[in-house]
Design a protein around this motif. Sequence first.
Motif, PDB file in Angstrom:
ATOM      1  N   THR A  95      -2.248  -7.159  -5.830  1.00 20.34           N
ATOM      2  CA  THR A  95      -1.820  -8.742  -5.864  1.00 20.34           C
ATOM      3  C   THR A  95      -0.082  -8.193  -5.615  1.00 20.34           C
ATOM      4  O   THR A  95       0.010  -9.026  -4.600  1.00 20.34           O
ATOM      5  CB  THR A  95      -2.136  -9.610  -7.164  1.00 20.34           C
ATOM      6  N   ALA A  96      -0.038  -6.911  -6.396  1.00 20.30           N
ATOM      7  CA  ALA A  96       1.250  -7.373  -6.129  1.00 20.30           C
ATOM      8  C   ALA A  96       1.812  -6.518  -4.610  1.00 20.30           C
ATOM      9  O   ALA A  96       2.614  -6.943  -3.994  1.00 20.30           O
ATOM     10  CB  ALA A  96       2.853  -6.585  -7.751  1.00 20.30           C
ATOM     11  N   LEU A  97       1.178  -5.515  -4.421  1.00 20.97           N
ATOM     12  CA  LEU A  97       1.427  -4.977  -3.603  1.00 20.97           C
ATOM     13  C   LEU A  97       1.030  -5.615  -2.228  1.00 20.97           C
ATOM     14  O   LEU A  97       1.240  -4.918  -1.294  1.00 20.97           O
ATOM     15  CB  LEU A  97       0.901  -3.443  -3.519  1.00 20.97           C
ATOM     16  N   GLY A  98      -0.194  -6.662  -2.150  1.00 16.25           N
ATOM     17  CA  GLY A  98      -0.046  -7.925  -1.526  1.00 16.25           C
ATOM     18  C   GLY A  98       1.195  -8.555  -0.334  1.00 16.25           C
ATOM     19  O   GLY A  98       0.691  -9.433   0.312  1.00 16.25           O
ATOM     20  N   VAL A  99       1.785  -8.874  -1.976  1.00 16.52           N
ATOM     21  CA  VAL A  99       2.368 -10.334  -1.559  1.00 16.52           C
ATOM     22  C   VAL A  99       3.557  -9.236  -1.060  1.00 16.52           C
ATOM     23  O   VAL A  99       4.305  -9.425   0.130  1.00 16.52           O
ATOM     24  CB  VAL A  99       3.289 -10.243  -2.710  1.00 16.52           C
ATOM     25  N   ALA A 100       3.655  -7.966  -1.391  1.00 17.07           N
ATOM     26  CA  ALA A 100       5.348  -7.675  -0.560  1.00 17.07           C
ATOM     27  C   ALA A 100       4.904  -7.263   0.947  1.00 17.07           C
ATOM     28  O   ALA A 100       5.217  -7.490   2.276  1.00 17.07           O
ATOM     29  CB  ALA A 100       5.326  -5.963  -1.097  1.00 17.07           C
ATOM     30  N   LEU A 101       3.316  -6.517   1.093  1.00 20.92           N
ATOM     31  CA  LEU A 101       2.311  -6.360   2.635  1.00 20.92           C
ATOM     32  C   LEU A 101       2.147  -7.545   3.040  1.00 20.92           C
ATOM     33  O   LEU A 101       2.279  -7.332   4.605  1.00 20.92           O
ATOM     34  CB  LEU A 101       1.324  -5.416   2.167  1.00 20.92           C
ATOM     35  N   GLY A 102       1.742  -8.332   2.987  1.00 17.09           N
ATOM     36  CA  GLY A 102       1.643 -10.193   3.368  1.00 17.09           C
ATOM     37  C   GLY A 102       3.117 -10.530   3.737  1.00 17.09           C
ATOM     38  O   GLY A 102       2.869 -11.603   4.405  1.00 17.09           O
ATOM     39  N   PHE A 103       3.836 -10.925   2.832  1.00 19.22           N
ATOM     40  CA  PHE A 103       4.822 -11.597   2.299  1.00 19.22           C
ATOM     41  C   PHE A 103       6.109 -11.230   3.045  1.00 19.22           C
ATOM     42  O   PHE A 103       7.123 -11.388   4.449  1.00 19.22           O
ATOM     43  CB  PHE A 103       5.283 -12.912   1.622  1.00 19.22           C
ATOM     44  N   ILE A 104       6.921  -9.822   1.992  1.00 24.13           N
ATOM     45  CA  ILE A 104       7.887  -9.464   2.404  1.00 24.13           C
ATOM     46  C   ILE A 104       7.854  -8.525   3.421  1.00 24.13           C
ATOM     47  O   ILE A 104       8.949  -8.803   4.735  1.00 24.13           O
ATOM     48  CB  ILE A 104       8.087  -8.925   1.046  1.00 24.13           C
ATOM     49  N   VAL A 105       7.304  -8.032   3.948  1.00 24.32           N
ATOM     50  CA  VAL A 105       7.088  -7.102   4.888  1.00 24.32           C
ATOM     51  C   VAL A 105       7.226  -7.119   6.133  1.00 24.32           C
ATOM     52  O   VAL A 105       8.133  -7.377   7.618  1.00 24.32           O
ATOM     53  CB  VAL A 105       6.349  -5.888   4.605  1.00 24.32           C
ATOM     54  N   PRO A 106       6.357  -8.554   6.431  1.00 24.22           N
ATOM     55  CA  PRO A 106       6.318  -9.039   8.078  1.00 24.22           C
ATOM     56  C   PRO A 106       7.490 -10.180   7.929  1.00 24.22           C
ATOM     57  O   PRO A 106       8.113 -10.202   8.864  1.00 24.22           O
ATOM     58  CB  PRO A 106       5.136 -10.327   7.491  1.00 24.22           C
ATOM     59  N   ALA A 107       8.618 -10.845   7.126  1.00 24.02           N
ATOM     60  CA  ALA A 107       9.269 -11.667   6.392  1.00 24.02           C
ATOM     61  C   ALA A 107      10.921 -10.443   7.511  1.00 24.02           C
ATOM     62  O   ALA A 107      11.149 -11.332   8.651  1.00 24.02           O
ATOM     63  CB  ALA A 107       9.627 -12.556   5.341  1.00 24.02           C
ATOM     64  N   ILE A 108      10.852  -9.546   6.685  1.00 24.11           N
ATOM     65  CA  ILE A 108      11.986  -8.688   7.333  1.00 24.11           C
ATOM     66  C   ILE A 108      11.898  -8.080   8.974  1.00 24.11           C
ATOM     67  O   ILE A 108      12.700  -8.020   9.517  1.00 24.11           O
ATOM     68  CB  ILE A 108      12.676  -7.808   6.057  1.00 24.11           C
ATOM     69  N   GLY A 109      10.287  -7.693   9.021  1.00 24.97           N
ATOM     70  CA  GLY A 109       9.729  -7.349  10.068  1.00 24.97           C
ATOM     71  C   GLY A 109      10.118  -8.134  11.278  1.00 24.97           C
ATOM     72  O   GLY A 109      10.766  -8.247  12.585  1.00 24.97           O
ATOM     73  N   THR A 110       9.705  -9.825  11.200  1.00 22.65           N
ATOM     74  CA  THR A 110      10.394 -11.026  12.315  1.00 22.65           C
ATOM     75  C   THR A 110      11.982 -11.038  12.141  1.00 22.65           C
ATOM     76  O   THR A 110      12.970 -10.952  13.349  1.00 22.65           O
ATOM     77  CB  THR A 110       9.795 -12.083  11.935  1.00 22.65           C
ATOM     78  N   ASN A 111      12.874 -10.601  11.149  1.00 26.11           N
ATOM     79  CA  ASN A 111      14.447 -10.815  11.352  1.00 26.11           C
ATOM     80  C   ASN A 111      14.656  -9.416  11.933  1.00 26.11           C
ATOM     81  O   ASN A 111      15.977 -10.245  12.871  1.00 26.11           O
ATOM     82  CB  ASN A 111      14.779 -10.754   9.375  1.00 26.11           C
ATOM     83  N   TRP A 150      10.748  -2.604  -0.704  1.00 28.18           N
ATOM     84  CA  TRP A 150       9.915  -3.588  -0.769  1.00 28.18           C
ATOM     85  C   TRP A 150       8.408  -3.412  -1.717  1.00 28.18           C
ATOM     86  O   TRP A 150       8.157  -4.055  -2.211  1.00 28.18           O
ATOM     87  CB  TRP A 150       9.601  -5.068   0.155  1.00 28.18           C
ATOM     88  N   LEU A 151       8.116  -2.700  -0.773  1.00 30.65           N
ATOM     89  CA  LEU A 151       6.597  -1.875  -1.295  1.00 30.65           C
ATOM     90  C   LEU A 151       6.765  -1.392  -2.306  1.00 30.65           C
ATOM     91  O   LEU A 151       5.656  -1.499  -3.587  1.00 30.65           O
ATOM     92  CB  LEU A 151       5.797  -1.634  -0.001  1.00 30.65           C
ATOM     93  N   LEU A 152       7.963  -1.064  -2.762  1.00 28.68           N
ATOM     94  CA  LEU A 152       7.309  -0.475  -3.996  1.00 28.68           C
ATOM     95  C   LEU A 152       7.948  -1.116  -5.283  1.00 28.68           C
ATOM     96  O   LEU A 152       7.582  -1.112  -6.143  1.00 28.68           O
ATOM     97  CB  LEU A 152       8.822   1.489  -3.976  1.00 28.68           C
ATOM     98  N   PHE A 153       9.287  -1.691  -5.082  1.00 26.50           N
ATOM     99  CA  PHE A 153       9.315  -2.686  -5.218  1.00 26.50           C
ATOM    100  C   PHE A 153       8.546  -3.702  -6.526  1.00 26.50           C
ATOM    101  O   PHE A 153       8.485  -3.449  -7.468  1.00 26.50           O
ATOM    102  CB  PHE A 153      10.668  -3.702  -5.245  1.00 26.50           C
ATOM    103  N   TYR A 154       7.314  -4.365  -5.366  1.00 23.26           N
ATOM    104  CA  TYR A 154       6.593  -5.409  -5.973  1.00 23.26           C
ATOM    105  C   TYR A 154       5.734  -4.386  -6.563  1.00 23.26           C
ATOM    106  O   TYR A 154       4.857  -4.769  -7.374  1.00 23.26           O
ATOM    107  CB  TYR A 154       5.870  -5.870  -4.598  1.00 23.26           C
ATOM    108  N   THR A 155       5.279  -3.207  -6.017  1.00 28.38           N
ATOM    109  CA  THR A 155       3.956  -2.252  -6.897  1.00 28.38           C
ATOM    110  C   THR A 155       5.184  -1.546  -8.572  1.00 28.38           C
ATOM    111  O   THR A 155       4.066  -2.245  -9.111  1.00 28.38           O
ATOM    112  CB  THR A 155       4.382  -1.268  -5.806  1.00 28.38           C
ATOM    113  N   ALA A 156       5.786  -2.032  -8.186  1.00 31.31           N
ATOM    114  CA  ALA A 156       6.422  -1.679 -10.003  1.00 31.31           C
ATOM    115  C   ALA A 156       6.359  -2.433 -10.228  1.00 31.31           C
ATOM    116  O   ALA A 156       6.369  -2.600 -11.688  1.00 31.31           O
ATOM    117  CB  ALA A 156       8.122  -0.806  -9.974  1.00 31.31           C
ATOM    118  N   MET A 157       6.731  -3.813 -10.308  1.00 25.05           N
ATOM    119  CA  MET A 157       6.918  -5.582 -10.973  1.00 25.05           C
ATOM    120  C   MET A 157       5.409  -5.097 -11.240  1.00 25.05           C
ATOM    121  O   MET A 157       5.302  -6.085 -12.152  1.00 25.05           O
ATOM    122  CB  MET A 157       7.235  -6.324  -9.799  1.00 25.05           C
ATOM    123  N   GLY A 158       4.306  -5.591 -10.266  1.00 27.85           N
ATOM    124  CA  GLY A 158       3.499  -5.552 -10.477  1.00 27.85           C
ATOM    125  C   GLY A 158       2.557  -4.518 -11.783  1.00 27.85           C
ATOM    126  O   GLY A 158       1.739  -5.187 -12.903  1.00 27.85           O
TER     127      GLY A 158
END
Length: 136
Positions: A87-103, A121-129
């Motif tokens: 789920t944490a990885l999914g948050v990064a992959l589904g929300f964070i990565v597209p947001a920074i990609g758009t920016n 960000w993928l590693l960050f959220y995975t570690a937190m998860g």
Amino acid sequence: MNLLDVNWIAIVVAALAGFFVGGIWYGPVMGKKWMGAVGLTEEQIKEGNMGVIYGGAFAFSLVASWTLAHTFSSYGTDLTVTVKILTALGVALGFIVPAIGTNYLFSQKGKALFFIDAGYWLLFYTAMGAVHAWLP
């Protein structure tokens, strides 16, 4: 459910884990490539207000960690370790990565910077998860 009814120790430890990942990622792993991608020299980085930069980054990490903890607690207590990490990885992959990609598309930043930051960000959220999974 109370918004403050979360494991505060896990929140701090998870934020520290994400912060630790950042130190390694933007240090020995990708530091030089990241500096080149953003166009900064080591001297320019040292001129920054490190207290504000690191303090602000850790505060943002705490907010992200609390939000993740709150999300997990809202789903109940029967989530497995695997589900929390994914789920944490999914948050990064589904929300964070597209947001920074758009920016980065609109600000016309290079692909290298996108992949460096997205990887972080993928590693960050995975570690937190992982921390939230083992310290529910």
